[in-house]
Design an enzyme around this catalytic site. Sequence first.
Site, mmCIF file in Angstrom:
data_model
loop_
_atom_site.group_PDB
_atom_site.id
_atom_site.type_symbol
_atom_site.label_atom_id
_atom_site.label_comp_id
_atom_site.label_asym_id
_atom_site.label_seq_id
_atom_site.Cartn_x
_atom_site.Cartn_y
_atom_site.Cartn_z
ATOM 1 C CG ASP A 180 -1.913 1.131 1.149
ATOM 2 O OD1 ASP A 180 -1.494 2.283 0.903
ATOM 3 O OD2 ASP A 180 -3.113 0.877 1.313
ATOM 4 C CG HIS A 181 1.575 4.270 -3.195
ATOM 5 N ND1 HIS A 181 0.338 4.005 -3.687
ATOM 6 C CD2 HIS A 181 1.723 5.613 -3.299
ATOM 7 C CE1 HIS A 181 -0.245 5.131 -4.065
ATOM 8 N NE2 HIS A 181 0.579 6.139 -3.839
ATOM 9 C CG HIS A 243 -4.066 4.485 -0.973
ATOM 10 N ND1 HIS A 243 -3.213 3.421 -0.907
ATOM 11 C CD2 HIS A 243 -4.177 4.768 -2.298
ATOM 12 C CE1 HIS A 243 -2.835 3.071 -2.132
ATOM 13 N NE2 HIS A 243 -3.420 3.868 -2.997
HETATM 14 C C1 BG6 Z 1 -3.151 4.775 -6.597
HETATM 15 C C2 BG6 Z 1 -4.480 4.857 -7.291
HETATM 16 O O1 BG6 Z 1 -3.124 3.691 -5.695
HETATM 17 O O2 BG6 Z 1 -2.935 5.987 -5.862
HETATM 18 C C3 BG6 Z 1 -4.528 6.069 -8.211
HETATM 19 O O3 BG6 Z 1 -4.685 3.671 -8.049
HETATM 20 C C4 BG6 Z 1 -4.185 7.320 -7.458
HETATM 21 O O4 BG6 Z 1 -5.808 6.196 -8.816
HETATM 22 C C5 BG6 Z 1 -2.885 7.138 -6.683
HETATM 23 O O5 BG6 Z 1 -4.036 8.359 -8.418
HETATM 24 C C6 BG6 Z 1 -2.640 8.327 -5.773
HETATM 25 O O6 BG6 Z 1 -1.383 8.196 -5.198
HETATM 26 P P1 BG6 Z 1 -0.581 9.481 -4.717
HETATM 27 O O7 BG6 Z 1 0.657 8.924 -4.100
HETATM 28 O O8 BG6 Z 1 -0.320 10.303 -5.948
HETATM 29 O O9 BG6 Z 1 -1.475 10.181 -3.752
#
Ligand code: BG6
Length: 506
Positions: A180-181, A243
Amino acid sequence: METPGNHILVIFGASGDLARRKLIPALYALHVNRLLPEKFAVLGIGRSAYDTGSFRNYMDESLEEFSDDFHDDQQFLEKLDYLSIDPSVEDSYPLLAQKLEEIREGHSIPENYIFYLATPPSLYDVIPGYLAKNGLTSEHDGTWKRVIVEKPFGLDLESAISLNRSLLKVLDEDQLYRIDHYLGKETVQNILVTRFSNGIYEPLWNRNYIDYVEITSAENIGVGNRGGYYDRSGALRDMLQNHLLQLVALVAMEPPSEISSHTIRNEMLKVFQSLRPIKKEMVQDYLVRGQYMESHVRGELQKAYRDEEGVPEESRTETFAALKLYIDNWRWGGVPFYIRTGKRLPTKVTEIVIHFRPSPHALFCSEDAGYNSENQLVIRIQPDEGILLKFGMKVQGAGYNVQNVNMDFHYRDLMNADIPEAYERLLLDCMQGDSTLYARGDAVEEAWRFVAPILERWEQDNKFPLYGYPCGTWGPEQADLLIEGERRTWRYPCKNLADDGTYCEL
Ligand code: BG6
């Protein structure tokens, strides 16, 4: 920091977007910071017909585009190898085993592997099965094998349970790293440090002092060329179930007894287990969904979601979701958490706002004194990472008028202000065998269990309201109604930017 043990990182789906935009640039940053092991190789796997030479050229170009300080670094590029096979076919795996052996012999690397699944989700259980069948996941004589699974981890509760089951048939939980980045973001990890390294916040961090918590993750971009994927997913599955709920868990969890993957993830799981279930019949009282519609933003036409490539004309997929939830435990009983996410909103921002209760007695009775006495702690996850505390201060001069002022910390003011990309931290952690910032199977299932009634209701009730909002606004007006009580409101980091367009029910 210790460098990880020598190993080979195998990327399935290496010719795809994630590898070139995120994974290879993250590996390059680790290389520049001397955090990669001495003996290390990357093996890209894909169906595209690259060979090692053309794959290196492709990654060379990608690094030029996506890595700030890249300059034709042959030493890094030489670590990259490529094997063109179809990972959905069993016969490919003896070829993979042979290739791994060649690389290991060539570079004297022990039999330590990380397999990164950056493929379509339909292969998430297929690949580990074939790897195991070919002996590539067995840990023997002190060697290790780890598998990183990209999101989405399942499409609903049943598919997540079934994916967990099939992965756990061939791997142990501690070999599994579910990405989960958001957990890899520096500012997200700082939530733990802010809460548990300072004596001043924790005594206030509960229902006695906090009125409500607000979490916003807004994007100003649309779905771009991901319409095909996004239309099957929507904001709830794409952002909220994973997230945003991870952010909720970090804000709400109890202090762990120590910093370890086991203790932290146990505490996060307890938060998911304490989420008050939303009954299917009551979803409309807790959730508002929306979809962006055409509008001009600062003179530029932004198209409707339904006009995006790969999106059906009558799609009812939500590009915005706002949800009210409660955590039924002693710390949070009765405190609402309002969370919202959406595409084509006025700006890109992710922030957590802790709204403290007003002071018990409004001493300084000017017209808006009550409002002024409400303190807010704003944890800015991105961009302009930092922390802001709002508090009341006397306006200079006669009387006791109160005004809100800010105590504002920005990461960019630090001497070493470089914030590493989430994927750098996550890849390094996996190389070091630390799964703290990866989602555990039981927690993923609990998060799906929480959103399951919402998905069921939508599936069964095609009249469930879907509100259109013009691009460049903060989502449907109905989302404001979710915030109960006279003084409760979302924090708007900037104004609506739409030049035209109207709200409507789709
Ligand atoms: C991803 C989603 O996990 O997270 C995308 O699939 C989204 O739709 C992205 O744009 C948002 O990540 P960050 O790090 O730019 O907030």
